[in-house]
Write a protein that holds these residues in place. Structure first.
Motif, PDB file in Angstrom:
ATOM      1  N   ARG A  36       0.820  -1.199   0.000  1.00 18.99           N
ATOM      2  CA  ARG A  36       0.000   0.000   0.000  1.00 18.99           C
ATOM      3  C   ARG A  36       0.858   1.255   0.000  1.00 18.99           C
ATOM      4  O   ARG A  36       0.339   2.356  -0.185  1.00 18.99           O
ATOM      5  N   GLN A  37       2.151   1.085   0.271  1.00 20.82           N
ATOM      6  CA  GLN A  37       3.084   2.205   0.274  1.00 20.82           C
ATOM      7  C   GLN A  37       4.348   1.803  -0.488  1.00 20.82           C
ATOM      8  O   GLN A  37       4.647   0.620  -0.644  1.00 20.82           O
ATOM      9  N   LEU A  44       6.381  -1.097   8.822  1.00 22.14           N
ATOM     10  CA  LEU A  44       5.601  -0.843   7.608  1.00 22.14           C
ATOM     11  C   LEU A  44       5.367  -2.153   6.854  1.00 22.14           C
ATOM     12  O   LEU A  44       5.970  -2.406   5.793  1.00 22.14           O
ATOM     13  N   ALA A  95       4.540  -1.963   3.011  1.00 19.15           N
ATOM     14  CA  ALA A  95       5.394  -1.133   2.149  1.00 19.15           C
ATOM     15  C   ALA A  95       6.327  -1.988   1.298  1.00 19.15           C
ATOM     16  O   ALA A  95       6.953  -2.931   1.790  1.00 19.15           O
ATOM     17  N   PHE A 121      -0.281   3.462  -7.648  1.00 19.98           N
ATOM     18  CA  PHE A 121      -0.209   4.430  -6.553  1.00 19.98           C
ATOM     19  C   PHE A 121      -0.062   5.840  -7.090  1.00 19.98           C
ATOM     20  O   PHE A 121       0.382   6.046  -8.218  1.00 19.98           O
ATOM     21  N   SER A 131       0.908  10.173  -2.810  1.00 19.60           N
ATOM     22  CA  SER A 131       0.517  10.106  -1.406  1.00 19.60           C
ATOM     23  C   SER A 131       0.930   8.785  -0.765  1.00 19.60           C
ATOM     24  O   SER A 131       0.918   8.655   0.465  1.00 19.60           O
ATOM     25  N   ALA A 132       1.308   7.809  -1.578  1.00 26.01           N
ATOM     26  CA  ALA A 132       1.773   6.513  -1.068  1.00 26.01           C
ATOM     27  C   ALA A 132       3.298   6.409  -1.087  1.00 26.01           C
ATOM     28  O   ALA A 132       3.844   5.336  -0.805  1.00 26.01           O
ATOM     29  N   ARG A 138       4.342  11.528   0.461  1.00 24.39           N
ATOM     30  CA  ARG A 138       3.804  11.553   1.819  1.00 24.39           C
ATOM     31  C   ARG A 138       4.867  11.996   2.819  1.00 24.39           C
ATOM     32  O   ARG A 138       4.562  12.727   3.778  1.00 24.39           O
ATOM     33  N   PHE A 164       2.415   7.621   7.362  1.00 25.64           N
ATOM     34  CA  PHE A 164       1.465   6.829   6.573  1.00 25.64           C
ATOM     35  C   PHE A 164       0.220   6.443   7.368  1.00 25.64           C
ATOM     36  O   PHE A 164      -0.671   5.776   6.847  1.00 25.64           O
TER      37      PHE A 164
END
Length: 227
Positions: free
Chosen positions: A17-18, A44, A47, A102, A105-106, A131, A218
């Motif tokens: 998601r990141q 994370l 990530a 993405f 923002s990720a 981010r 995040f």
């Protein structure tokens, strides 16, 4: 324009998601920082981590890479170097984000030394802000006479943490507050962390602080962060 790539660590959860991108220092390569990604998987789990090798071989360290040449004989070479290397890094970031579906923002950028110069210069000039930007042992590069190309006027700038060793012999610790103050003048607040008795490097406390900073940026909850 050069194409860059480097070692990767996939998201612990298997569902990214990141995206956290490490930018190494002068004379190193992506392998120098990617192990941090393995350590930060605990902070994370969603990530993906990637650490691209800089585009050019380093004259001072033939086995290493550089984002741009450094001779320290020219007061403007850092600025010209960041400007010249930015399109290559931007293209890499755009491709990595698009691959995952993405937007910025990720994205988090993590730099060390020259990589911090690139993270701040590029991250503050993206069409949309990342981010977070985490810079170890580096400095905010400004244009000639503090002029030149200005950062993008973001409505909400990225979260920024600058970390530095108090005994840094390569980029003096004064660079930390100089950079934080220069960012403040641009309307960009920055947190900072000083590592006692540390030279040009990252200690365990700095790594934990950085990992927690990214998790917070995040919106990821880390259980032991409340101790």
């Amino acid at each position: 324009m050069a194409t860059i790539d480097g070692p990767r660590v996939q998201a612990k959860s298997g569902k990214p998601r990141q995206l956290v991108v490490f930018l190494h220092g002068y004379g190193a390569d992506g392998a120098d920082l990617i192990e941090i990604g393995r350590q930060w998987r605990a902070f994370l789990p969603d990530a993906d981590f990637v650490a691209p090798h800089a585009p050019d071989r380093c004259a001072a360290s033939p086995m290493g890479r550089q984002w741009f040449p450094l001779t320290m004989r020219d007061t403007e070479e850092r600025w010209r170097g960041c400007v010249a290397a930015k399109p290559t890094l931007d293209a890499f970031l755009d491709a990595e984000l698009a691959k995952r579906g993405f937007d910025d923002s990720a994205l988090a950028l993590v730099g060390f030394s020259q990589g911090t110069m690139m993270a701040l210069h590029t991250g503050l000039r993206r069409n949309r802000p990342p981010r977070a930007i985490l810079g170890y042992s580096g400095i905010l590069v400004t244009g000639p006479g503090h002029a030149g190309e200005a950062p993008s006027p973001y409505e909400k700038p990225p979260a920024i943490l600058l970390a530095h060793g108090e005994e840094d012999e390569v980029i003096p610790v004064e660079a930390l507050m100089m950079s934080a103050n220069a960012l403040a003048e641009q309307g960009v607040p920055a947190q900072w962390h000083l590592s006692a008795h540390i030279g040009h490097g990252i200690d365990e406390t700095g790594l934990v602080h950085g990992g927690l900073f990214l998790a917070q940026s995040f919106g990821v909850k880390v259980a032991f962060a409340r101790r």
